[in-house]
Write a protein that holds these residues in place. Structure first.
Motif, PDB file in Angstrom:
ATOM      1  N   LEU A  96       6.390   4.154  -9.435  1.00 50.82           N
ATOM      2  CA  LEU A  96       6.235   5.558  -9.033  1.00 50.82           C
ATOM      3  C   LEU A  96       5.493   5.661  -7.707  1.00 50.82           C
ATOM      4  CD1 LEU A  96       5.169   7.287 -12.398  1.00 50.82           C
ATOM      5  CD2 LEU A  96       7.460   6.848 -11.523  1.00 50.82           C
ATOM      6  N   TYR A  97       5.967   6.571  -6.859  1.00 55.14           N
ATOM      7  CA  TYR A  97       5.331   6.737  -5.552  1.00 55.14           C
ATOM      8  C   TYR A  97       3.959   7.391  -5.669  1.00 55.14           C
ATOM      9  CZ  TYR A  97       5.162   7.241  -0.473  1.00 55.14           C
ATOM     10  OH  TYR A  97       4.815   7.134   0.854  1.00 55.14           O
ATOM     11  N   ALA A  98       3.749   8.178  -6.723  1.00 55.48           N
ATOM     12  CA  ALA A  98       2.498   8.924  -6.875  1.00 55.48           C
ATOM     13  C   ALA A  98       1.325   8.064  -7.339  1.00 55.48           C
ATOM     14  CB  ALA A  98       2.701  10.084  -7.858  1.00 55.48           C
ATOM     15  N   ILE A  99       1.590   6.802  -7.665  1.00 60.36           N
ATOM     16  CA  ILE A  99       0.496   5.987  -8.205  1.00 60.36           C
ATOM     17  C   ILE A  99      -0.479   5.571  -7.102  1.00 60.36           C
ATOM     18  CG2 ILE A  99       1.990   5.085 -10.025  1.00 60.36           C
ATOM     19  CD1 ILE A  99       1.994   2.363  -8.543  1.00 60.36           C
ATOM     20  N   ASN A 100      -1.683   5.259  -7.505  1.00 61.85           N
ATOM     21  CA  ASN A 100      -2.615   4.615  -6.591  1.00 61.85           C
ATOM     22  C   ASN A 100      -2.173   3.159  -6.407  1.00 61.85           C
ATOM     23  OD1 ASN A 100      -4.587   6.611  -5.862  1.00 61.85           O
ATOM     24  ND2 ASN A 100      -5.259   6.591  -7.992  1.00 61.85           N
ATOM     25  N   ASP A 101      -2.336   2.626  -5.197  1.00 62.31           N
ATOM     26  CA  ASP A 101      -1.971   1.235  -4.907  1.00 62.31           C
ATOM     27  C   ASP A 101      -0.467   0.992  -4.905  1.00 62.31           C
ATOM     28  OD1 ASP A 101      -3.814  -0.535  -4.035  1.00 62.31           O
ATOM     29  OD2 ASP A 101      -4.272  -1.453  -5.959  1.00 62.31           O
ATOM     30  N   TYR A 102       0.302   2.000  -4.490  1.00 65.66           N
ATOM     31  CA  TYR A 102       1.768   1.875  -4.516  1.00 65.66           C
ATOM     32  C   TYR A 102       2.257   0.625  -3.769  1.00 65.66           C
ATOM     33  CZ  TYR A 102       6.667   2.743  -3.357  1.00 65.66           C
ATOM     34  OH  TYR A 102       8.028   2.600  -3.191  1.00 65.66           O
TER      35      TYR A 102
END
Length: 359
Positions: A96-102
């Protein structure tokens, strides 16, 4: 179906379902049967329950901070175990693009052996930046409009790259939606109506394969979208109704027992509407008896370290983690709009036969 350099026998992608729903057993089995199995990179820190080799720092039995919630070691082991099932058949990873550490997680997925990276929950305008060391890895963004596809292609010009395929997802899918709450119900945003403009836009950039997703259920649906010009479909919820799905038995039973009206859109700390089964969690949120929100995992950037979670009344990492463990009291059980149609658990092999040969 061809995505980048990879040939997939059947035009079916098994959608990525986070925190333990589509990991090694499900994804490996789908790829073995000629579809594209997709491993979710979300919440891999919970895989420690299955593996003695994965060491995760926890707090209150939850993966602590981003580095543990998105565990590199766990993701590698999930891929290794999936490969034991499907061999060298194409395997994808959903990040997912919204995650931290993408960026780090995309790189981890490539290193673990992903052939294809699929990304939704935001516009991944810099996705190619993190795969430049892996030129064979195909990149597949998820969009909800032709405008989004055009924007991604324009931004990717600086990398001299276009998407290897594009997934266009309508508002009947499980989990997070790419639409405002009210737009999910409007005719103009339904999958049948957003697919044709995306196909037209894709042709302008080199005939990018378009894959339809969100509410696809059976061979009739698949044939309909293929006839519209799609290269394939992505289906997630229906694969929960398989023995190989990594979800807990209680999770599968939630869907087996769900009625149509139980599957609803709800608020999410991510800031997007999300579809799931209304269970005890939603009741407890309304009655202010839900588990206290305390950000342990710091999973998604839009949540602002638990600020948005407190506003909607639940932590998405914790509640999806509880669902993975089969906790019916506090778990969050995502489902597409057709989840209530699961009436028995079958094998992935049997499901793939139904989807390709008909019921």
């Amino acid at each position: 179906m061809r995505i980048g350099k990879y040939e997939i026998k059947h035009p079916i992608i098994q959608g990525g379902m986070g925190v333990g729903i589509s990991w090694d057993q499900l994804a490996g089995s789908v790829s073995l049967e000629g579809g594209l199995g997709v491993i979710s990179a979300v919440g891999t820190g919970y895989y420690k329950n299955k593996s003695e080799n994965v060491h995760i720092i926890t707090k209150k039995d939850k993966p602590k901070d981003v580095i543990n919630f998105y565990s590199k070691d766990a993701l590698k082991e999930i891929f290794d175990n999936a490969r034991k099932i499907c061999g060298d058949a194409p395997l994808a990873c959903n990040v997912l693009y919204a995650i931290n550490d993408y960026g780090r997680v995309v790189h981890d997925a490539c290193e673990a052996g992903a052939n294809i990276i699929i990304t939704g929950a935001g516009l991944p305008t810099n996705m190619p930046e993190f795969t430049k060391d892996y030129p064979d890895v195909a990149l597949v963004p998820i969009v909800s409009s032709a405008r989004a596809l055009k924007l991604i292609c324009k931004k990717w010009e600086r990398y001299n790259k276009i998407p290897d395929a594009i997934i266009v997802e309508g508002p009947l899918s499980g989990g997070h939606q790419g639409f405002k709450y009210e737009d999910c119900y409007k005719e103009e945003f339904q999958l049948e109506n957003i697919v044709p403009p995306v196909i037209e836009e894709a042709k302008k950039w080199g005939n990018i394969p378009v894959i339809a997703a969100g509410g696809v259920w059976d061979k009739k649906d698949i044939d309909k979208f293929l006839a519209m010009g799609c290269a394939g479909v992505q289906m997630a919820t229906r694969f929960i109704g398989t023995f190989e799905c990594d979800a807990d038995t209680n999770f599968k039973n939630v869907l087996l027992n769900a009625k149509k009206e139980d599957i609803q859109l709800m608020k999410s700390p991510v800031g997007l509407p999300a579809r799931g089964v209304r269970t005890n969690l939603q009741f407890s949120i309304e009655n202010h008896t839900a588990p206290k929100v305390q950000c342990v995992s710091n999973c998604v950037s839009p949540c602002n370290r638990g600020h948005e979670a407190k506003l909607v009344g639940y932590c998405i990492a914790d509640r999806l983690g509880a669902a993975y463990k089969g906790d019916l009291e506090t778990g969050l059980f995502f489902s597409g709009s057709n989840g209530y149609r699961i009436d028995k658990i079958i094998t992935v092999k049997e499901l793939m036969q139904k989807l390709t040969m008909g019921e």
